[in-house]
Design an enzyme around this catalytic site. Sequence first.
Site, PDB file in Angstrom:
ATOM      1  N   ASN A  77       0.723  -1.141  -0.024  1.00  0.00           N
ATOM      2  CA  ASN A  77       0.098  -0.043  -0.026  1.00  0.00           C
ATOM      3  C   ASN A  77       0.734   1.254   0.000  1.00  0.00           C
ATOM      4  O   ASN A  77       0.454   2.300  -0.535  1.00  0.00           O
ATOM      5  CB  ASN A  77      -1.024   0.153   1.421  1.00  0.00           C
ATOM      6  CG  ASN A  77      -1.813   1.341   1.267  1.00  0.00           C
ATOM      7  OD1 ASN A  77      -2.481   1.577   0.642  1.00  0.00           O
ATOM      8  ND2 ASN A  77      -1.279   2.220   2.290  1.00  0.00           N
ATOM      9  N   TYR A 136       2.851   9.663 -11.449  1.00  0.00           N
ATOM     10  CA  TYR A 136       2.113   9.030 -10.778  1.00  0.00           C
ATOM     11  C   TYR A 136       1.256   7.960 -11.425  1.00  0.00           C
ATOM     12  O   TYR A 136       1.164   6.669 -10.971  1.00  0.00           O
ATOM     13  CB  TYR A 136       1.182   9.984  -9.728  1.00  0.00           C
ATOM     14  CG  TYR A 136       0.066   9.162  -8.895  1.00  0.00           C
ATOM     15  CD1 TYR A 136       0.729   8.323  -7.773  1.00  0.00           C
ATOM     16  CD2 TYR A 136      -1.205   9.453  -8.919  1.00  0.00           C
ATOM     17  CE1 TYR A 136      -0.003   7.556  -6.836  1.00  0.00           C
ATOM     18  CE2 TYR A 136      -1.779   8.866  -7.962  1.00  0.00           C
ATOM     19  CZ  TYR A 136      -1.614   7.943  -7.024  1.00  0.00           C
ATOM     20  OH  TYR A 136      -2.345   7.180  -6.219  1.00  0.00           O
ATOM     21  N   LYS A 143       1.476   3.690 -11.460  1.00  0.00           N
ATOM     22  CA  LYS A 143       0.094   2.960 -11.089  1.00  0.00           C
ATOM     23  C   LYS A 143      -0.098   2.108 -12.458  1.00  0.00           C
ATOM     24  O   LYS A 143      -0.659   0.996 -12.322  1.00  0.00           O
ATOM     25  CB  LYS A 143      -0.833   3.963 -10.757  1.00  0.00           C
ATOM     26  CG  LYS A 143      -0.711   4.199  -9.498  1.00  0.00           C
ATOM     27  CD  LYS A 143      -0.303   3.237  -8.355  1.00  0.00           C
ATOM     28  CE  LYS A 143      -0.427   4.155  -6.953  1.00  0.00           C
ATOM     29  NZ  LYS A 143       0.022   3.257  -5.871  1.00  0.00           N
TER      30      LYS A 143
END
Length: 248
Positions: free
Chosen positions: A91, A156, A160
């Site tokens: 996470n 970012y 991902k």
Amino acid sequence: MRLKNKVAIVTGGSRGIGFETVRTFLREGAAVILTGSREETVQKAVNALQAEFPHSKIEGIWPNLGNFSEVKTAFDRVLENYGRIDILVNNAGISESTPFENYTEELFDKVMELNVKGLYNCARAVTDAMTAQGSGVILNTSSMVSIYAQSAGMAYPTSKFAVNGMTRALARELGPKGIRVNAVAPGITETDMMKAVPKEVIAPLIARIPLGRLGQPEDIANAFLFLASDEASYISGVVLQVDGLATT
């Protein structure tokens, strides 16, 4: 309890979605080791959880997730203490929104170091133990931006997208060893950071979500719980969107 007698490691577990995931796993019977970037924040989270769950097994560690040797040493110690590692929730991560014309190599590397290399380091550090057990679950935090991208801060969503690719690749490779690999892609979630954003900024975001609200940390934690449990025993390689059907 759906995770009774399971041992879980949750990275980025000292706050936000990670902290709520740790709470949920403890409530469902798991022993949980949470990681954070600093000893003081980790201990603060552990103390709060010990007060809430006095009969549960909870502890904290703070290896540099970008350093494989540190991660492996810390996770091997978990294996020695608990005898197994059943669940890893990757996470920990950082987001940012710098316009591309202002990007630097250092900023790009910083995002990729934690969001991609950190995930790799943690997954690699538990794979041998899970293979020896013949079972295990690796869960990764993706993001809605891996599907929709975002208007600035290209590292970012790039990171991902990489998380999604790694999730599907590892699901194929590790499945024969009894290891399931999935990801959760949260939408806009009402963490402490989001609570500080003015209402006039939040309102247009909510207006674009058909379910008419922001996500709550427990919405994401419950998705992780399902994927970690035996109820999801035939699910692997999935990137589960938990975003209220967000569009941007």
